[in-house]
Design a protein around this motif. Sequence first.
Motif, PDB file in Angstrom:
ATOM      1  N   ASN A  69       0.837  -1.205   0.000  1.00  0.00           N
ATOM      2  CA  ASN A  69       0.000   0.000   0.000  1.00  0.00           C
ATOM      3  C   ASN A  69       0.871   1.255   0.000  1.00  0.00           C
ATOM      4  OD1 ASN A  69       0.936  -0.151   2.572  1.00  0.00           O
ATOM      5  ND2 ASN A  69      -1.059  -0.498   3.532  1.00  0.00           N
ATOM      6  N   THR A  70       2.113   1.106  -0.476  1.00  0.00           N
ATOM      7  CA  THR A  70       3.007   2.255  -0.630  1.00  0.00           C
ATOM      8  C   THR A  70       3.596   2.210  -2.028  1.00  0.00           C
ATOM      9  OG1 THR A  70       3.589   1.859   1.676  1.00  0.00           O
ATOM     10  CG2 THR A  70       4.788   3.592   0.554  1.00  0.00           C
ATOM     11  N   ILE A  71       2.770   2.535  -2.997  1.00  0.00           N
ATOM     12  CA  ILE A  71       3.239   2.612  -4.375  1.00  0.00           C
ATOM     13  C   ILE A  71       3.649   4.063  -4.631  1.00  0.00           C
ATOM     14  CG2 ILE A  71       2.578   2.381  -6.797  1.00  0.00           C
ATOM     15  CD1 ILE A  71       0.516   0.267  -5.893  1.00  0.00           C
ATOM     16  N   SER A  72       4.841   4.258  -5.170  1.00  0.00           N
ATOM     17  CA  SER A  72       5.350   5.627  -5.320  1.00  0.00           C
ATOM     18  C   SER A  72       5.240   6.178  -6.721  1.00  0.00           C
ATOM     19  CB  SER A  72       6.815   5.696  -4.889  1.00  0.00           C
ATOM     20  OG  SER A  72       6.931   5.340  -3.554  1.00  0.00           O
ATOM     21  N   GLY A  73       4.977   5.339  -7.696  1.00  0.00           N
ATOM     22  CA  GLY A  73       4.902   5.909  -9.033  1.00  0.00           C
ATOM     23  C   GLY A  73       4.655   4.880 -10.104  1.00  0.00           C
ATOM     24  N   LEU A  74       4.303   5.410 -11.252  1.00  0.00           N
ATOM     25  CA  LEU A  74       3.990   4.574 -12.410  1.00  0.00           C
ATOM     26  C   LEU A  74       4.619   5.248 -13.617  1.00  0.00           C
ATOM     27  CD1 LEU A  74       2.196   2.283 -13.647  1.00  0.00           C
ATOM     28  CD2 LEU A  74       0.353   3.957 -13.755  1.00  0.00           C
ATOM     29  N   TYR A  75       5.283   4.456 -14.465  1.00  0.00           N
ATOM     30  CA  TYR A  75       5.920   5.038 -15.646  1.00  0.00           C
ATOM     31  C   TYR A  75       5.681   4.144 -16.846  1.00  0.00           C
ATOM     32  CZ  TYR A  75       9.061   7.925 -18.308  1.00  0.00           C
ATOM     33  OH  TYR A  75       9.552   8.793 -19.228  1.00  0.00           O
ATOM     34  N   LEU A  76       5.474   4.770 -17.991  1.00  0.00           N
ATOM     35  CA  LEU A  76       5.236   4.027 -19.225  1.00  0.00           C
ATOM     36  C   LEU A  76       6.400   4.238 -20.176  1.00  0.00           C
ATOM     37  CD1 LEU A  76       3.270   2.407 -21.074  1.00  0.00           C
ATOM     38  CD2 LEU A  76       2.384   4.608 -21.832  1.00  0.00           C
ATOM     39  N   LEU A 106      12.854   7.049  -5.086  1.00  0.00           N
ATOM     40  CA  LEU A 106      11.764   7.987  -4.849  1.00  0.00           C
ATOM     41  C   LEU A 106      10.918   8.230  -6.079  1.00  0.00           C
ATOM     42  CD1 LEU A 106      13.994  10.460  -2.864  1.00  0.00           C
ATOM     43  CD2 LEU A 106      12.496   8.710  -1.937  1.00  0.00           C
ATOM     44  N   SER A 107      11.485   7.937  -7.225  1.00  0.00           N
ATOM     45  CA  SER A 107      10.773   8.179  -8.466  1.00  0.00           C
ATOM     46  C   SER A 107      11.413   7.323  -9.551  1.00  0.00           C
ATOM     47  CB  SER A 107      10.890   9.675  -8.807  1.00  0.00           C
ATOM     48  OG  SER A 107      10.263   9.948 -10.020  1.00  0.00           O
ATOM     49  N   ILE A 108      10.618   6.976 -10.552  1.00  0.00           N
ATOM     50  CA  ILE A 108      11.151   6.130 -11.627  1.00  0.00           C
ATOM     51  C   ILE A 108      10.788   6.698 -12.993  1.00  0.00           C
ATOM     52  CG2 ILE A 108       9.129   4.623 -11.557  1.00  0.00           C
ATOM     53  CD1 ILE A 108      10.896   2.325 -12.349  1.00  0.00           C
ATOM     54  N   MET A 109      11.721   6.585 -13.931  1.00  0.00           N
ATOM     55  CA  MET A 109      11.489   6.981 -15.323  1.00  0.00           C
ATOM     56  C   MET A 109      12.220   5.969 -16.187  1.00  0.00           C
ATOM     57  SD  MET A 109      12.517  10.912 -14.697  1.00  0.00           S
ATOM     58  CE  MET A 109      13.903  10.358 -13.751  1.00  0.00           C
ATOM     59  N   GLY A 110      12.061   6.086 -17.507  1.00  0.00           N
ATOM     60  CA  GLY A 110      12.774   5.154 -18.371  1.00  0.00           C
ATOM     61  C   GLY A 110      12.906   5.649 -19.782  1.00  0.00           C
ATOM     62  N   PHE A 111      13.883   5.078 -20.486  1.00  0.00           N
ATOM     63  CA  PHE A 111      14.030   5.328 -21.910  1.00  0.00           C
ATOM     64  C   PHE A 111      14.860   4.201 -22.506  1.00  0.00           C
ATOM     65  CE2 PHE A 111      16.226   6.990 -25.639  1.00  0.00           C
ATOM     66  CZ  PHE A 111      15.129   7.377 -26.395  1.00  0.00           C
ATOM     67  N   SER A 112      14.359   3.624 -23.600  1.00  0.00           N
ATOM     68  CA  SER A 112      15.078   2.541 -24.262  1.00  0.00           C
ATOM     69  C   SER A 112      15.449   1.466 -23.236  1.00  0.00           C
ATOM     70  CB  SER A 112      16.315   3.133 -24.960  1.00  0.00           C
ATOM     71  OG  SER A 112      16.959   2.159 -25.715  1.00  0.00           O
ATOM     72  N   MET A 161      16.291   6.312 -11.760  1.00  0.00           N
ATOM     73  CA  MET A 161      15.635   6.415 -10.465  1.00  0.00           C
ATOM     74  C   MET A 161      16.245   7.545  -9.656  1.00  0.00           C
ATOM     75  SD  MET A 161      15.037   2.527  -9.261  1.00  0.00           S
ATOM     76  CE  MET A 161      15.815   1.505 -10.487  1.00  0.00           C
ATOM     77  N   ILE A 162      15.372   8.362  -9.061  1.00  0.00           N
ATOM     78  CA  ILE A 162      15.859   9.407  -8.161  1.00  0.00           C
ATOM     79  C   ILE A 162      16.004   8.795  -6.776  1.00  0.00           C
ATOM     80  CG2 ILE A 162      15.306  11.593  -7.036  1.00  0.00           C
ATOM     81  CD1 ILE A 162      13.804  12.410  -9.549  1.00  0.00           C
ATOM     82  N   ILE A 191      14.680  16.994  -5.822  1.00  0.00           N
ATOM     83  CA  ILE A 191      14.619  17.258  -7.263  1.00  0.00           C
ATOM     84  C   ILE A 191      13.432  16.544  -7.899  1.00  0.00           C
ATOM     85  CG2 ILE A 191      17.088  17.699  -7.548  1.00  0.00           C
ATOM     86  CD1 ILE A 191      17.441  14.795  -8.472  1.00  0.00           C
ATOM     87  N   ALA A 192      13.012  17.071  -9.041  1.00  0.00           N
ATOM     88  CA  ALA A 192      12.013  16.402  -9.877  1.00  0.00           C
ATOM     89  C   ALA A 192      12.632  16.263 -11.266  1.00  0.00           C
ATOM     90  CB  ALA A 192      10.737  17.225  -9.941  1.00  0.00           C
ATOM     91  N   ALA A 193      12.283  15.217 -11.975  1.00  0.00           N
ATOM     92  CA  ALA A 193      12.917  14.979 -13.272  1.00  0.00           C
ATOM     93  C   ALA A 193      11.913  14.417 -14.267  1.00  0.00           C
ATOM     94  CB  ALA A 193      14.097  14.022 -13.117  1.00  0.00           C
ATOM     95  N   THR A 194      12.256  14.543 -15.539  1.00  0.00           N
ATOM     96  CA  THR A 194      11.430  13.966 -16.592  1.00  0.00           C
ATOM     97  C   THR A 194      12.324  13.508 -17.739  1.00  0.00           C
ATOM     98  OG1 THR A 194       9.560  14.372 -18.083  1.00  0.00           O
ATOM     99  CG2 THR A 194      11.071  16.192 -17.752  1.00  0.00           C
ATOM    100  N   VAL A 195      11.819  12.554 -18.506  1.00  0.00           N
ATOM    101  CA  VAL A 195      12.573  12.051 -19.655  1.00  0.00           C
ATOM    102  C   VAL A 195      11.791  12.353 -20.932  1.00  0.00           C
ATOM    103  CG1 VAL A 195      13.445   9.971 -20.791  1.00  0.00           C
ATOM    104  CG2 VAL A 195      13.664  10.203 -18.337  1.00  0.00           C
ATOM    105  N   GLU A 196      12.491  12.913 -21.929  1.00  0.00           N
ATOM    106  CA  GLU A 196      11.850  13.189 -23.211  1.00  0.00           C
ATOM    107  C   GLU A 196      11.649  11.865 -23.951  1.00  0.00           C
ATOM    108  OE1 GLU A 196       9.891  14.576 -25.881  1.00  0.00           O
ATOM    109  OE2 GLU A 196      11.722  13.786 -26.810  1.00  0.00           O
TER     110      GLU A 196
END
Lengths: 66, 342
Positions: free
Chosen positions: B87-94, B128-134, B139-140, B191-196
């Motif tokens: 019950n501690t989900i921190s994020g979702l990334y596609l 704390l956060s997840i993103m992805g590319f290729s 992860m932060i 910090i906050a981040a994003t991936v193009e």
Amino acid sequence: MKKVLLALFLVLVLLAAIVDFSPASIPPCDQYLEWCVFTYCRQYYNPDQYLQCVNKCAENYALNCL
Amino acid sequence: MIKKLLCLITILAIFHFPSYADLKKVVSIGSDDINYRFFGVAGAVLDDQGNVYICDSKGSFLRKYDSDGKFIKEIGRYGQGPGEFSNTISGLYLCDGLFVLDTGNNRIVELDQELNIRRYIKLSKLALSIMGFSDNLYMISRTPGRFSFEVGVYDRNGNYIKSFFDRRPVFIERIEQSKIGQALSLIYSSIAATVERETGEVAITFQWPGENIEIFRFSKDGEFIKKIVSDHIIKYDFPEFRLKGLPTNLRFPDQSNLIMIRSIHSLDEKRLLLEYWVNEYNLDKVVKENEYILIVDRNSGQLVHRELLPLKSGIADARKSYICAISNEGDVPEVVIYRLDY
């Protein structure tokens, strides 16, 4: 029979309390602050509530971890 | 001559007087119906077809809806086993699949877009956060041994490759070096981040900005490209009293403003979107609060548009002209898709 049921009920209540309030999801001091600010407080989408939450994290950290 | 004048006025209007066109609500998901009821939405993302994926932290589930907001599928329940979420989900990334950051179970769950689980990636530290590319996952997390944050690069199996971003806001230097000061510096260097999505370029900003909003651009491999600077929409200095070191000082903001960049999103190769909170206080009372969307030019940092966001919402995802907002307030939490036309 009533006593057995009552005991069973109490055990179930106790188990539910352990599951619901288990401190397992709260990390230890070396991870507490970032968990609190960035995972727990993230549920607040109101800036003032978020700030209060962050402040509470700092207070808890100061009280329990320093 | 008139044409030139009109052209000049148009340029001034775009760059110096950002417009306030309404956000157009496209779809709203959230009701008392069993397949549309949420308990605490932790993340929501849009795919290219307009499908919406929503993960609910308190409900420990992940759902898929179509572009009209119609329920398609749900997976998950509370637990630590296969197919279960904490019950501690921190994020979702596609990104070529769905990635759920399940902090409570200390793992990432990778799924295909039909919500079939592909694999679990065990985490070696708190992300704390997840993103992805290729093939990269970003992860932060906290920089080891320091009171600041970094972006870690991992492969799709969760193997660590490298870290980048070694910066903190300038005002952090004024924080005293007591233990509580260190705690505060950790909070204020977040910090906050994003991936193009097309290039994999990573954009990072401080969540608690100083005099300006600074955005740091890195290549997909973590090589620094450039820093861009954007102005605040109101005059703002980070309030000195918050740095004194006592939490009670933090609790009463006095006469001050709270400005926070809640999140940053890449709309496309030219534009970044900032979720920007402004609270004005008088003693401990909020006298004015506004939540904005700021659109900035990725190359110049120039503010090209700003838009008021409905209060008590948070932006979970944005791509091109669509914005996915979460509202957990009220009896019925909901996810709203807006179209941004300006």
